[in-house]
Motif scaffolding. Structure first.
Motif, short mmCIF file in Angstrom:
data_model
loop_
_atom_site.label_atom_id
_atom_site.label_comp_id
_atom_site.label_asym_id
_atom_site.label_seq_id
_atom_site.Cartn_x
_atom_site.Cartn_y
_atom_site.Cartn_z
N ARG A 64 8.14 1.20 -8.63
CA ARG A 64 7.69 0.57 -10.19
C ARG A 64 6.20 0.78 -10.29
NH1 ARG A 64 11.34 -3.68 -8.84
NH2 ARG A 64 9.45 -4.81 -8.17
N GLU A 65 5.52 0.58 -9.25
CA GLU A 65 4.05 0.74 -9.37
C GLU A 65 3.32 2.36 -9.65
OE1 GLU A 65 0.26 -0.79 -9.56
OE2 GLU A 65 2.02 -2.13 -8.69
N ALA A 66 4.22 3.11 -8.78
CA ALA A 66 3.93 4.54 -9.08
C ALA A 66 4.23 4.90 -10.33
CB ALA A 66 4.61 5.45 -8.17
N ASP A 67 5.44 4.56 -10.89
CA ASP A 67 6.08 5.23 -12.11
C ASP A 67 5.35 4.48 -13.07
OD1 ASP A 67 7.98 6.53 -10.91
OD2 ASP A 67 9.64 4.92 -11.19
N ALA A 68 4.76 3.23 -13.22
CA ALA A 68 4.02 2.75 -14.25
C ALA A 68 2.54 3.39 -14.33
CB ALA A 68 3.55 1.17 -13.77
N ARG A 69 2.23 4.19 -13.39
CA ARG A 69 0.87 4.71 -13.40
C ARG A 69 1.41 6.24 -13.66
NH1 ARG A 69 -3.42 1.91 -11.50
NH2 ARG A 69 -2.83 -0.16 -10.66
N HIS A 70 2.43 6.67 -13.54
CA HIS A 70 2.87 8.11 -13.99
C HIS A 70 2.46 8.90 -12.86
CE1 HIS A 70 4.03 6.83 -18.02
NE2 HIS A 70 3.16 6.47 -18.16
N TRP A 71 2.40 8.33 -11.48
CA TRP A 71 2.11 8.93 -10.33
C TRP A 71 3.52 9.62 -9.86
CZ3 TRP A 71 -1.66 5.54 -6.90
CH2 TRP A 71 -2.56 5.52 -7.90
N ASP A 72 3.58 11.01 -9.91
CA ASP A 72 5.06 11.61 -9.33
C ASP A 72 4.72 11.69 -7.97
OD1 ASP A 72 6.00 12.06 -11.82
OD2 ASP A 72 4.97 13.89 -12.14
N THR A 73 3.42 11.71 -7.25
CA THR A 73 3.21 11.88 -5.81
C THR A 73 2.25 11.29 -5.73
OG1 THR A 73 2.19 14.11 -6.03
CG2 THR A 73 4.44 13.97 -5.43
N PHE A 74 2.10 10.78 -4.36
CA PHE A 74 0.84 10.04 -3.99
C PHE A 74 0.94 9.63 -2.48
CE2 PHE A 74 4.41 7.26 -5.10
CZ PHE A 74 4.63 6.38 -3.89
N HIS A 75 -0.24 9.08 -1.56
CA HIS A 75 -0.33 8.60 -0.48
C HIS A 75 -0.28 7.22 -0.17
CE1 HIS A 75 -2.46 12.80 0.15
NE2 HIS A 75 -3.28 12.26 -0.95
N LEU A 76 0.73 7.06 0.80
CA LEU A 76 1.23 5.50 0.96
C LEU A 76 0.53 5.29 2.39
CD1 LEU A 76 2.69 3.30 -0.07
CD2 LEU A 76 4.75 4.08 1.22
N VAL A 77 -0.09 4.11 2.27
CA VAL A 77 -0.75 3.31 3.56
C VAL A 77 -0.11 1.98 3.63
CG1 VAL A 77 -3.05 2.67 4.45
CG2 VAL A 77 -2.73 4.63 3.05
N GLY A 78 0.25 1.68 4.89
CA GLY A 78 0.89 0.29 5.01
C GLY A 78 0.45 -0.33 6.38
N TYR A 79 0.10 -1.45 6.40
CA TYR A 79 -0.47 -2.58 7.43
C TYR A 79 0.73 -3.54 8.18
CZ TYR A 79 -2.62 -6.25 9.84
OH TYR A 79 -3.04 -7.25 10.71
N SER A 80 0.94 -3.30 9.22
CA SER A 80 1.81 -4.49 9.78
C SER A 80 3.27 -4.66 8.84
CB SER A 80 1.25 -5.69 9.65
OG SER A 80 1.84 -6.85 10.37
N GLY A 81 3.70 -5.77 8.22
CA GLY A 81 4.91 -5.67 7.50
C GLY A 81 4.73 -4.68 6.39
N GLY A 82 3.58 -4.43 5.83
CA GLY A 82 3.51 -3.47 4.78
C GLY A 82 3.76 -2.03 5.26
N GLY A 83 3.43 -2.01 6.72
CA GLY A 83 3.71 -0.63 7.35
C GLY A 83 5.27 -0.44 7.44
N ALA A 84 5.97 -1.39 7.81
CA ALA A 84 7.23 -1.29 7.99
C ALA A 84 7.92 -1.00 6.75
CB ALA A 84 8.11 -2.80 8.46
N ALA A 85 7.58 -1.63 5.61
CA ALA A 85 7.92 -1.27 4.05
C ALA A 85 7.62 0.26 4.00
CB ALA A 85 7.43 -2.17 3.03
N ALA A 86 6.42 0.70 4.39
CA ALA A 86 6.00 2.01 3.92
C ALA A 86 7.00 2.95 4.78
CB ALA A 86 4.61 2.34 4.35
N LEU A 87 7.42 2.82 6.09
CA LEU A 87 8.31 3.59 6.65
C LEU A 87 9.71 3.44 6.24
CD1 LEU A 87 7.82 2.68 10.53
CD2 LEU A 87 7.87 4.98 9.50
N ALA A 88 10.31 2.39 5.41
CA ALA A 88 11.24 2.59 4.75
C ALA A 88 11.24 3.23 3.37
CB ALA A 88 11.71 1.01 4.52
#
Length: 258
Positions: free
Chosen positions: A61-85
């Protein structure tokens, strides 16, 4: 050439802005960066049925709201697990992945030491919130690391949500099916950041396992850091330089493929 675009996911304790404010400043204005809070903390209690899938939907939703077709994703700790998923489900949306000590990385190939550690994490569930948080922090670092005392004064209001949020992460880690085969097909560069004072049976093993799965991994070790004084807060300029190099390489690969 399009500007560099990145989404940063925080861990299960600090909200996104205090977690990443120093890093965003160090990255500079040429990077379009979104520090996105976890869906887990959108209300006073975890949303019904929350899982890593909820966080995947939030990133989309965040990427689509900004019309970002592609982007870099960074995740730390629990956010890192979410980034992996997210990477396992939506490789086509990512230019690169950066994992800052992800809290979990699937249920395959655990060593006996890692298995024992997770039994200790699960045993925390019976403790009251204050003891739960202290035990949670102790398990994440090497035994000889001295953790700082809690800050003086009343805790910020958001802190009351954190024990339930961490428990929700631990619960979804028990049941979530992170597809190892999908991660093995992730062709984009993957940066993994490790603190030298973090528990090696936890984050060290996770990064070692992921290094054998991803086709294009790289690990950066910050020897004096651990999970609760992480590079994005304590050494933001060095981490920003590492991320810039990681992103430039990833975008170069993407343009070459096009």
């Amino acid at each position: 050439m399009e500007p560099t675009r990145s989404i940063l996911l925080p861990g299960s304790v600090l909200p996104a802005q205090p977690a990443y404010g120093a890093l965003i400043e160090a990255l500079g204005p040429e990077v379009q960066t979104v520090a996105k809070d976890l869906e887990l903390y959108a209300g006073d209690v975890p949303p019904p049925g929350w899982s890593l899938e909820t966080e995947i939907d939030g990133v989309l939703r965040e990427a689509d709201a900004r019309h970002w077709d592609t982007f870099h994703l960074v995740g730390y700790s629990g956010g890192g697990a979410a980034a992996l998923a997210f990477a396992a489900k939506h490789q086509e949306r990512l230019l690169s992945l950066a994992l800052l000590e992800p809290a979990w990385a699937g249920s395959w190939d655990w060593s006996p030491a890692h298995t024992r550690l997770w039994e200790q994490y699960e045993a925390l569930d019976a403790l009251p919130p204050e003891q739960f948080m202290a035990g949670f922090m102790r398990l994440a670092v090497r035994p000889d690391v001295a953790l700082p005392p809690p800050p003086a004064g009343d805790p910020p209001p958001w802190m009351a949500k954190r024990p339930a949020g961490i428990r929700a992460f631990l619960e979804t880690f028990r049941t979530y099916d992170l597809a190892r085969n999908s991660l093995a097909e992730f062709r984009q560069p993957v940066l993994m950041v490790l603190g030298g004072l973090s528990n090696p049976d936890d984050f060290g093993e996770i990064i070692e396992r992921l290094s054998s799965v991803f086709p294009d991994p790289r690990t950066e070790v910050f020897q004096e850091r651990h999970h609760f004084n992480p590079p994005h807060r304590i050494e933001p300029e060095r981490l920003a330089a590492v991320l810039h190099a990681h992103w430039e390489r990833a975008e170069g690969i993407s343009h070459a493929e096009l």
